[in-house]
Design a protein around this motif. Structure first.
Motif, mmCIF file in Angstrom:
data_model
loop_
_atom_site.group_PDB
_atom_site.id
_atom_site.type_symbol
_atom_site.label_atom_id
_atom_site.label_comp_id
_atom_site.label_asym_id
_atom_site.label_seq_id
_atom_site.Cartn_x
_atom_site.Cartn_y
_atom_site.Cartn_z
ATOM 1 N N VAL A 100 -6.759 5.129 -18.440
ATOM 2 C CA VAL A 100 -5.688 6.043 -18.029
ATOM 3 C C VAL A 100 -4.323 5.410 -18.228
ATOM 4 O O VAL A 100 -3.398 6.047 -18.757
ATOM 5 C CB VAL A 100 -5.889 6.468 -16.556
ATOM 6 C CG1 VAL A 100 -4.652 7.147 -16.000
ATOM 7 C CG2 VAL A 100 -7.104 7.360 -16.418
ATOM 8 N N LEU A 101 -4.185 4.160 -17.830
ATOM 9 C CA LEU A 101 -2.896 3.495 -17.961
ATOM 10 C C LEU A 101 -2.527 3.231 -19.411
ATOM 11 O O LEU A 101 -1.354 3.297 -19.785
ATOM 12 C CB LEU A 101 -2.895 2.195 -17.158
ATOM 13 C CG LEU A 101 -2.945 2.401 -15.642
ATOM 14 C CD1 LEU A 101 -3.130 1.072 -14.939
ATOM 15 C CD2 LEU A 101 -1.690 3.096 -15.155
ATOM 16 N N THR A 103 -3.416 5.133 -21.984
ATOM 17 C CA THR A 103 -3.019 6.396 -22.605
ATOM 18 C C THR A 103 -1.641 6.837 -22.140
ATOM 19 O O THR A 103 -0.915 7.480 -22.895
ATOM 20 C CB THR A 103 -4.035 7.514 -22.308
ATOM 21 O OG1 THR A 103 -4.218 7.628 -20.911
ATOM 22 C CG2 THR A 103 -5.358 7.227 -22.977
ATOM 23 N N GLU A 104 -1.254 6.489 -20.915
ATOM 24 C CA GLU A 104 0.086 6.830 -20.442
ATOM 25 C C GLU A 104 1.148 5.968 -21.095
ATOM 26 O O GLU A 104 2.177 6.470 -21.538
ATOM 27 C CB GLU A 104 0.178 6.670 -18.924
ATOM 28 C CG GLU A 104 -0.460 7.788 -18.162
ATOM 29 C CD GLU A 104 -0.265 7.628 -16.660
ATOM 30 O OE1 GLU A 104 0.548 6.772 -16.246
ATOM 31 O OE2 GLU A 104 -0.925 8.347 -15.914
ATOM 32 N N ASN A 105 0.942 4.668 -21.144
ATOM 33 C CA ASN A 105 1.948 3.745 -21.675
ATOM 34 C C ASN A 105 1.832 3.524 -23.174
ATOM 35 O O ASN A 105 2.803 3.157 -23.811
ATOM 36 C CB ASN A 105 1.839 2.383 -20.982
ATOM 37 C CG ASN A 105 2.204 2.445 -19.528
ATOM 38 O OD1 ASN A 105 2.825 3.391 -19.065
ATOM 39 N ND2 ASN A 105 1.799 1.425 -18.790
ATOM 40 N N GLY A 106 0.654 3.671 -23.716
ATOM 41 C CA GLY A 106 0.455 3.394 -25.132
ATOM 42 C C GLY A 106 0.232 1.926 -25.436
ATOM 43 O O GLY A 106 0.131 1.547 -26.590
ATOM 44 N N TRP A 110 0.502 -3.000 -18.440
ATOM 45 C CA TRP A 110 1.028 -1.954 -17.564
ATOM 46 C C TRP A 110 1.699 -2.591 -16.361
ATOM 47 O O TRP A 110 1.494 -3.757 -16.072
ATOM 48 C CB TRP A 110 -0.067 -0.990 -17.132
ATOM 49 C CG TRP A 110 -1.267 -1.613 -16.499
ATOM 50 C CD1 TRP A 110 -2.329 -2.148 -17.135
ATOM 51 C CD2 TRP A 110 -1.493 -1.799 -15.100
ATOM 52 N NE1 TRP A 110 -3.222 -2.631 -16.225
ATOM 53 C CE2 TRP A 110 -2.738 -2.430 -14.982
ATOM 54 C CE3 TRP A 110 -0.792 -1.479 -13.948
ATOM 55 C CZ2 TRP A 110 -3.293 -2.748 -13.747
ATOM 56 C CZ3 TRP A 110 -1.340 -1.787 -12.724
ATOM 57 C CH2 TRP A 110 -2.571 -2.420 -12.641
ATOM 58 N N GLY A 114 7.088 1.695 -13.287
ATOM 59 C CA GLY A 114 7.275 3.018 -13.869
ATOM 60 C C GLY A 114 8.057 2.948 -15.057
ATOM 61 O O GLY A 114 8.462 3.088 -15.999
#
Length: 114
Positions: A100-101, A103-106, A110, A114
């Protein structure tokens, strides 16, 4: 001290002729099975701790390690089955959080900011 006195003392202590030495072990339980069970219990606890720790840091490494340790502990019939299952679930959760992290950050890295 005569030979009969020594034999009498040894018999009273439970180590003489005709009696087995008292070792504190359960009859019929082999020492190897105890060690294997103890090792499996240790693997179950370690998988739980690593899975829990992997939710916060290094989940790309600690998640798979927790999964492997939990599966080995379950295969060896651990007495701490619940802890091994929790370690397995937490190891899988580590990989889900990582996915999940990422896919959010690429990226694989992480942060909490934010």
């Amino acid at each position: 001290m005569t030979l009969t006195t020594a034999l009498t003392r040894r018999t009273r202590n439970g180590t003489g002729a005709g009696t087995a030495p008292q070792t504190g072990r359960k009859p019929g339980v082999r020492e190897d099975s105890r060690e294997a069970s103890r090792e499996a219990d240790g693997l179950a606890v370690a998988s739980f701790v690593l899975g829990l720790l992997g939710l916060l840091v290094m989940n790309i490494l600690l998640g798979p390690v927790a999964i492997v340790m939990a599966v080995i502990a379950l295969a060896r019939s651990t007495a701490r089955r619940g802890r091994a299952l929790l370690g397995l679930a937490l190891g899988i959760a580590d990989l889900v959080v990582l996915a999940v992290l990422v896919t959010e950050n690429g990226t694989v890295s992480w942060n909490f900011g934010g």
